[in-house]
Structure formats: C-alpha cells, structure tokens
Design an enzyme around this catalytic site. Structure first.
Site, mmCIF file in Angstrom:
data_model
loop_
_atom_site.group_PDB
_atom_site.id
_atom_site.type_symbol
_atom_site.label_atom_id
_atom_site.label_comp_id
_atom_site.label_asym_id
_atom_site.label_seq_id
_atom_site.Cartn_x
_atom_site.Cartn_y
_atom_site.Cartn_z
ATOM 1 C CG HIS A 123 -1.825 1.195 1.272
ATOM 2 N ND1 HIS A 123 -1.751 2.139 2.278
ATOM 3 C CD2 HIS A 123 -2.808 1.613 0.428
ATOM 4 C CE1 HIS A 123 -2.666 3.076 2.061
ATOM 5 N NE2 HIS A 123 -3.316 2.788 0.948
ATOM 6 C CG HIS A 147 -7.358 5.588 -3.299
ATOM 7 N ND1 HIS A 147 -7.101 6.653 -2.479
ATOM 8 C CD2 HIS A 147 -6.530 4.589 -2.896
ATOM 9 C CE1 HIS A 147 -6.162 6.310 -1.604
ATOM 10 N NE2 HIS A 147 -5.798 5.065 -1.831
ATOM 11 N NE ARG A 219 -16.438 11.593 27.001
ATOM 12 C CZ ARG A 219 -17.239 12.036 26.031
ATOM 13 N NH1 ARG A 219 -16.925 11.800 24.762
ATOM 14 N NH2 ARG A 219 -18.334 12.705 26.317
ATOM 15 C CE1 TYR A 405 -17.958 15.201 31.416
ATOM 16 C CE2 TYR A 405 -18.352 16.878 29.735
ATOM 17 C CZ TYR A 405 -17.971 15.587 30.084
ATOM 18 O OH TYR A 405 -17.615 14.694 29.105
#
Length: 553
Positions: A123, A147, A219, A405
């Site tokens: 690749h 591509h 996260r 929060y």
C-alpha cells in the site's frame, strides 16, 4: 550602505544559515534513524509508491491523450468498483469487522467486501490503511481521490470476496472528518467510534500501576486534530479592562522549570453503566469501570506561566481560566471548558501544561503536542491539543461547560434541570472497583481464600486510606492487605491506588457476592447504593462496586 551595516547583515545571514543547517542536520539524522529501523518495510512501500506514482502519471497522460476529440462531459476513468455481484456470497458488517489485523484484513467499498490482506505491504500510503480494517474505505477514498481511477478500482475488484448485506449499507457522506484518526490498540473496549471513545479492560487496569499509553482510556468529543509540534503555539490572554495576549511555542515553554506529576485521569461518567442498570436510564456513554487510567505527566506548571504573564494572584475572586483545544466540531466550534482562577493559581494543585506522558511525547489521542492536566478534577477539564488559555470574569461559554458536567439531585429530570444554576464539577468523589475477577467469572479458591484485585481513587488531592471488601452483603468486611500507591502526601495525592484482598470462603460455598468500598484521607466513604446519587447524566457514579463470582474448590 555602510561597511558596518554590510558586516552586520552578513553575520545575521550567516547565523541564519547556520541555524537552518543545524535544523536540517537534526531532521536528516532523525529521518535516517527512522529509515534504519524500518528499512525493509519502507523499501517495499517506497517501491510501491514509486510504481503507483509512475502508473498514475502514465494513466493520466494516457487518459489525457485518449480524451482528445471525445465528448468533454464523458469521463472514461470513473471508478466502477463496488457494484453488487450475484455470483458472490453476502457478509454482514459484524463479520467484516472481525477481520482487522495483518493476518486477515478485509475492507468494504460500496456493496463490495474485499480481502486485501496480501496487499498491505504494497500500500503506497503505508500503515494509514490500517485505520480502515474491517470498515468501509469510502471515507478515505473521498479524501484521497487519486484512488478513484479505473485501474485502481480494477485492482480492488481483484481482491473481491463478496457483497455487503443490504441492511448494513451506510451513507458515508461527512465521514471524511474521521479518516486521519490515529491507530488504536485492539485491546481497548470501544464504546463509540465517531468520536472515538474506549475504555481499558478491567483486568488490564491492575496489571500496571502507570497505565501504558496505548491502553490509557480514550475520551474524545470530536475528530483528533493533526498538529505539528514545531509550529504549535499556545496563547495566554488576560481580560482585565484591556486585553493582553502572549504567545508561547513549546520551545519557549521550556524556559519554565519542568516537573512531573503522577495523576489518574477519570471521566466524570466512569461506572455510569451501573447507575443506568441498577436505578433507571441516564444519558451518556455507557462506561463500565474502565474510564480511568494512571500516568506520569511531564511539563511546566500552569501557575508559573500565568505569573510570568502578569496574572495577579491577589485578584482571583469570580475569575476563571478558560482552556480551548484545537479539536473542532462540525459547526466549526473549538472544544473548551474552564476552571476557577483560584484553583489554577494554587501551587498544590499541580496543574500542568504537559508535553509528555509516561516518558514519551503525548500520543495524538491524549493531546499531542500540548494538553492541560488538571489533577483531581474530572478529565474533561484536562483539555487536549491546547491552543489558548484565557483569564476571564466569565466561565467558558461552550456547550461542554454550560450544558454538561454539572451536578443535579436525584429528582431532577431533563425537563426541570436548570444547567445555568447547577454547579460545575471541579473535583471527584472517592470510588473503587473490583477488576479481577470480573462479574460472572469462576475463581479457584486456594487454601480457603479467593484473591481479588482492583483500584481506588479520590479527587481533589485526597489519598486512599483503606479499601474494604464484604463477602456477605455488608455483614462483615475484610480490609485489603496490599495497597500500591504513589508517595505524594494527602492534599497533593493525585494517582490511583491498586489493591489486593484475600477473602475467606467456605468449602461448600459455590457462589459469592463481593462488595467493595474505599475511604479517602478526608474520611469520605463511598455510598452504599446508587438510588440517592442517581442523576440525569449518570455522573459521579461511585456507590459500592458489586460483583458475583462462582467458586471452584
């Protein structure tokens, strides 16, 4: 021009070229070292890349020549891969997703399923292709449009093994934002893929006191930005009548004393799944106990930088420090949150502008090249990819600070919750979890005892004093004998504690329910049940951790 000025200009140019040359030598040396480490693999990739460029050039010239005299609206080089083929078997997306390693690597394009395992070493884009393992390559091809030629599509079709089930077909428009995401360790438990959120498996948590970088829980709120450490700057802005801004490169930050802080970072939603299951549904990522990890962070103290910028530590009332990252949502808004200025200026809080994690430069998933580390606070305050720090009389105006929060009582609903008056969460309560064995496991009793391991943690600099385990639903408690912890004193203790306990069991006992609770240096102890601490976002979920295991004698 005077001779003096000519000489000065000559000297300046000479110094400039010397610096450029030194930089070039350093870059060349780094490139050489990297090439030597990966010589055989890069030789294959380089050959493939050269061939790809050559073929692309030839095909482009051929297409250009052949297009002369033809209808200008007709494109003879349109990709035709991915059409459904009735002669091939059909695969579900779940089956394709299992083939994401160098031993078996499948991808999807439109209706087609392809086994491109043998193509991986060739690749031209190197290991970038690994991000598409078991997934669709459409988003990648939408970004890397080279591509989409007949020849490359024909090459892809040569690896065709089947069709994607019609029920699993997806619209990939807009997925281009995610194609440059970093590679992740396959051992992480993925909770969401876009944005990427994943926790560390419980049993791996207790294998290392400092969590390996590749296993540190992840996260994210948005795509991971690509940043160049040599070009990155962090702006410090002071809003106090008139606005004053100062900018630092990473090299300029090094003029401040460097230091290290061992600290666990924990999402405020850690263990949310238990609150959701044991009481009633909440909104948020269904974290189990793996949204916490421990590391040694290295950088400069935020308080040193703020003082150098002229921040007055006697005028802090009602002021805030706003951290803004380079990650951007679909509407073009940067991630941002804030902490009180008083918290930022307290040297005991050990808040860092960090560049390193466990002795290595920050990985992309954890804020490369610069992040805030706010020990003892919810991890959301430790803003990654840090690009600006603002001292303001206002809190951050971002959605993540104003509408998330924040703390609510168990009776508040989404209809009655008033985010504007709810207090932001700047510290974390004491918590613990049993990591090994897991709920439902079968454990072998040795000499009449079973061994269990886990972690405990408390925010705000508090240290874990004790972890207690009950084998009989709270009738009796066994104290953990082994406690692995950092040597920082209470009030400046920011790491987690790993513990081991040995629980006596009876010979006839086939099953046992284990409860775990921790007590910190402020003598705060976990609550028994989730009922009274339930809240609409499932935050601060820290009731006793409970598991049931089978016993084998």
């Amino acid at each position: 021009m005077s001779l003096k000025n000519i000489l000065l200009r000559t000297i300046n140019q000479k110094n400039k070229y010397i610096n450029l040359a030194a930089t070039a030598v350093k870059i060349n040396q780094e490139q050489y070292n990297y090439r030597e480490q990966n010589r055989q693999y890069r030789k294959t990739v380089a050959t493939a890349l050269f061939s790809s460029v050559l073929i692309g050039t030839v095909l482009a010239e051929k297409s250009k020549n052949e297009s002369k005299g033809k209808d200008k609206n007709k494109d003879d080089n349109i990709c035709e891969a991915g059409e459904r083929r009735p002669d091939l078997p059909t695969y579900r997306a779940e089956e394709v997703s299992k083939h994401d390693s160098v031993e078996s690597f499948w991808v999807i394009y439109k209706n087609g399923v392809y086994d491109v395992t043998s193509f991986l070493p060739s690749h031209p884009g190197g290991d970038q292709i690994m991000n598409a393992g078991g997934l669709s390559i459409e988003p990648f091809w939408n970004v890397y449009g080279m591509h989409k030629t007949k020849d490359i599509c024909a090459l892809l079709e040569s690896y065709r093994i089947g069709n994607l089930h019609e029920d699993d077909m997806m619209d990939h428009s807009g997925d281009e934002l995610w194609v440059k995401e970093p590679s992740r360790d396959k051992r992480l438990i993925v909770k969401t893929s876009k944005p990427f959120n994943a926790e560390i498996p419980a049993k791996l948590q207790v294998e290392h006191f400092d969590t390996p970088n590749e296993l540190f829980y992840v996260r994210q709120h948005m795509p991971v930005p690509e940043l160049d450490s040599s070009q990155h700057r962090v702006r410090v802005t002071i809003e106090n009548g008139e606005t004053v801004t100062r900018e630092f490169s990473l090299q300029q930050l090094d003029m401040f004393p460097r230091t290290q802080v061992r600290a666990a970072l924990m999402c405020a939603g850690n263990r949310r799944s238990e609150m959701n299951e044991q009481v009633k549904p909440v909104k948020g990522i269904s974290w189990q106990g793996g949204a916490i990890s421990n590391a040694v962070w290295e950088g400069v103290l935020l308080v040193d930088v703020l003082r150098a910028c002229g921040v007055d530590n006697t005028d802090v009332a009602g002021k805030h420090v706003i951290f803004t990252g380079s990650d951007i949502d679909a509407t073009g808004v940067n991630f941002s949150t804030s902490i009180p200025l008083e918290q930022a200026l307290n040297p005991s809080n050990r808040i860092l502008l960090a560049t390193h994690m466990n002795g290595a430069v920050l990985p992309p998933d954890h804020g490369h090249p610069l992040r805030a580390v706010v020990p003892g606070a919810p991890a959301v305050r430790s803003v990654k990819w840090l690009e600006s720090i603002t001292i303001s009389k206002d809190e951050s105006s971002s959605h993540w600070h104003q509408k998330d929060y924040r703390s609510f009582n168990a009776s508040k609903t989404w209809e009655t919750a008033d985010f504007a008056t709810a207090p932001p969460i700047y510290s974390l309560p004491v918590t613990s979890a049993i990591c090994d064995p897991a709920n439902g496991d079968t454990v072998v009793a040795k000499n009449g005892v079973v061994e269990i391991r886990g972690y405990a943690y408390s925010g705000g600099g508090a240290k874990i004093l004790r972890v207690d385990i009950s084998p009989d639903c709270g009738e009796t408690w066994v104290q953990a004998e082994e406690m692995q912890t950092d040597d920082a004193p209470p009030q400046q203790h920011y790491s987690w504690t790993l513990w081991t306990a040995r629980i006596p069991v009876r010979k006839e006992q086939k099953e046992i329910e284990l409860w775990a609770k921790a007590t910190d240096s402020n003598f705060n102890t976990q609550p028994e049940k989730f009922d009274d601490i339930w809240n609409i976002r499932g935050l601060l979920s820290n009731a006793y951790h409970r598991i049931k295991v089978q016993i084998k004698h």
